[in-house]
Motif scaffolding. Structure first.
Motif, PDB file in Angstrom:
ATOM      1  N   UNK A  97       0.705  -1.162  -0.106  1.00 52.49           N
ATOM      2  CA  UNK A  97       0.019   0.095   0.074  1.00 52.49           C
ATOM      3  C   UNK A  97       0.921   1.048  -0.100  1.00 52.49           C
ATOM      4  N   UNK A  98       0.529   2.129  -0.847  1.00 56.71           N
ATOM      5  CA  UNK A  98       1.115   3.687  -0.717  1.00 56.71           C
ATOM      6  C   UNK A  98       0.559   4.442   0.052  1.00 56.71           C
ATOM      7  N   UNK A  99       1.134   4.649   1.465  1.00 59.04           N
ATOM      8  CA  UNK A  99       0.609   5.404   2.424  1.00 59.04           C
ATOM      9  C   UNK A  99       1.298   6.945   2.086  1.00 59.04           C
ATOM     10  N   UNK A 116       2.350  -4.788   3.409  1.00 52.85           N
ATOM     11  CA  UNK A 116       3.424  -3.870   3.783  1.00 52.85           C
ATOM     12  C   UNK A 116       2.882  -2.347   3.041  1.00 52.85           C
ATOM     13  N   UNK A 117       3.487  -1.383   3.764  1.00 59.24           N
ATOM     14  CA  UNK A 117       3.130  -0.211   3.010  1.00 59.24           C
ATOM     15  C   UNK A 117       4.144   0.622   3.054  1.00 59.24           C
ATOM     16  N   UNK A 118       4.328   1.604   2.247  1.00 61.03           N
ATOM     17  CA  UNK A 118       5.566   2.506   2.142  1.00 61.03           C
ATOM     18  C   UNK A 118       4.869   3.915   2.717  1.00 61.03           C
ATOM     19  N   UNK A 119       5.604   5.048   3.094  1.00 59.11           N
ATOM     20  CA  UNK A 119       5.033   6.161   3.632  1.00 59.11           C
ATOM     21  C   UNK A 119       6.002   7.254   2.868  1.00 59.11           C
ATOM     22  N   UNK A 158      11.672   1.551  -6.115  1.00 56.32           N
ATOM     23  CA  UNK A 158      12.852   0.795  -5.523  1.00 56.32           C
ATOM     24  C   UNK A 158      12.237  -0.023  -4.307  1.00 56.32           C
ATOM     25  N   UNK A 159      11.822   0.801  -3.379  1.00 57.67           N
ATOM     26  CA  UNK A 159      11.442   0.218  -2.085  1.00 57.67           C
ATOM     27  C   UNK A 159      10.094  -0.682  -2.256  1.00 57.67           C
ATOM     28  N   UNK A 160       9.190  -0.169  -3.140  1.00 56.56           N
ATOM     29  CA  UNK A 160       8.026  -1.072  -3.361  1.00 56.56           C
ATOM     30  C   UNK A 160       8.430  -2.513  -3.871  1.00 56.56           C
TER      31      UNK A 160
END
Length: 248
Positions: free
Chosen positions: A127-129, A169-172, A215-217
């Motif tokens: 998820x893109x937070x 997971x999510x990235x913020x 890249x993190x995703x």
């Protein structure tokens, strides 16, 4: 020939016509994935499904259409989002509901409808937070609430479906050079001054690139992060770690 990490994997990305979503689609394609995008408009670069993500029936139809063609889903990336500038007093219930529908309810629905197929593939959700799910900029009541909710949803999915072999997971992201943020800059009284100085709020003294988020995703969706689930990864150039001081 070295096999690419996502060869023949089916990656579903929402809002992939620009910004972070587009960067993710390009990055996964480089790694051999088959990309299917979901958003209001049509992608000229990838196979796409036009969908109003605020509507449950259209979210359900989109997943069914992907399964009918590909038979599986390996990774779901909930990226599509919207942001309105309004204080809580000035936010209408219509704008509040629309923001939550796109930013929070759509990821819930797509995850719900995709889950049986992710269980089969032992796939994952990213998820893109936003750092605004942790803090808040002025006049972002609905946006901040929706992103905080998305972070919570991320943890809930990870807890409920870890036993099924599905990770979530999510990235913020912080300040990333996207069209959405460029639109925000253009609302400033002195947009050029704002644009020149926005990098200074970050310890790295610059804003982020969409490729850096992608890249993190990609790492979170890969087998290299196979023991990582229920996490929200901040990618903000150190902004949230920096304690503000008054101007000299």
């Amino acid at each position: 020939m070295v096999e690419k990490r996502f060869s023949n994997k089916i990656i579903v990305i929402t809002g992939a016509t620009r910004g972070i979503g587009l960067a993710c689609a390009e990055r996964f394609q480089e790694e051999g994935a088959k990309i299917c995008t979901i958003q209001r408009g049509k992608s000229e670069l990838f196979e796409s499904i036009e969908c109003d993500l605020s509507k449950e029936q259209e979210c359900s139809y989109s997943i069914k259409k992907i399964i009918k063609k590909y038979g599986c889903i390996d990774v779901l990336i909930n990226n599509a989002g919207m942001m309105m500038e309004s204080s809580i007093q000035d936010t209408s219930i219509e704008d509040w509901n629309q923001t939550l529908a796109v930013n929070l309810t759509a990821p819930f629905l797509l995850s719900k409808f995709a889950m049986p197929f992710l269980i089969t593939s032992k796939g994952c959700i990213v998820n893109i937070g936003s750092i605004e799910g942790i803090g808040a900029n002025p006049k972002h009541a609905a946006y901040s609430a929706s992103k905080a909710g998305l972070h919570g949803l991320t943890r809930a999915i990870a807890v409920d479906h870890g036993k099924d072999g599905v990770r979530c997971n999510a990235v913020a992201p912080g300040w990333i050079d996207t069209e959405l943020n460029e639109d925000f800059i253009n609302t400033m009284p002195d947009s050029e001054h704002f644009r020149r100085n926005i990098g200074s709020i970050h310890p790295l003294n610059r804003t982020g690139k969409t490729k850096e988020v992608a890249s993190l995703v990609l790492w979170l969706a890969s087998s290299e992060s196979s023991f990582v689930t229920g996490q929200v990864y901040t990618i903000d150039g150190g902004r949230m770690a920096k304690i503000s001081l008054p101007s000299p």
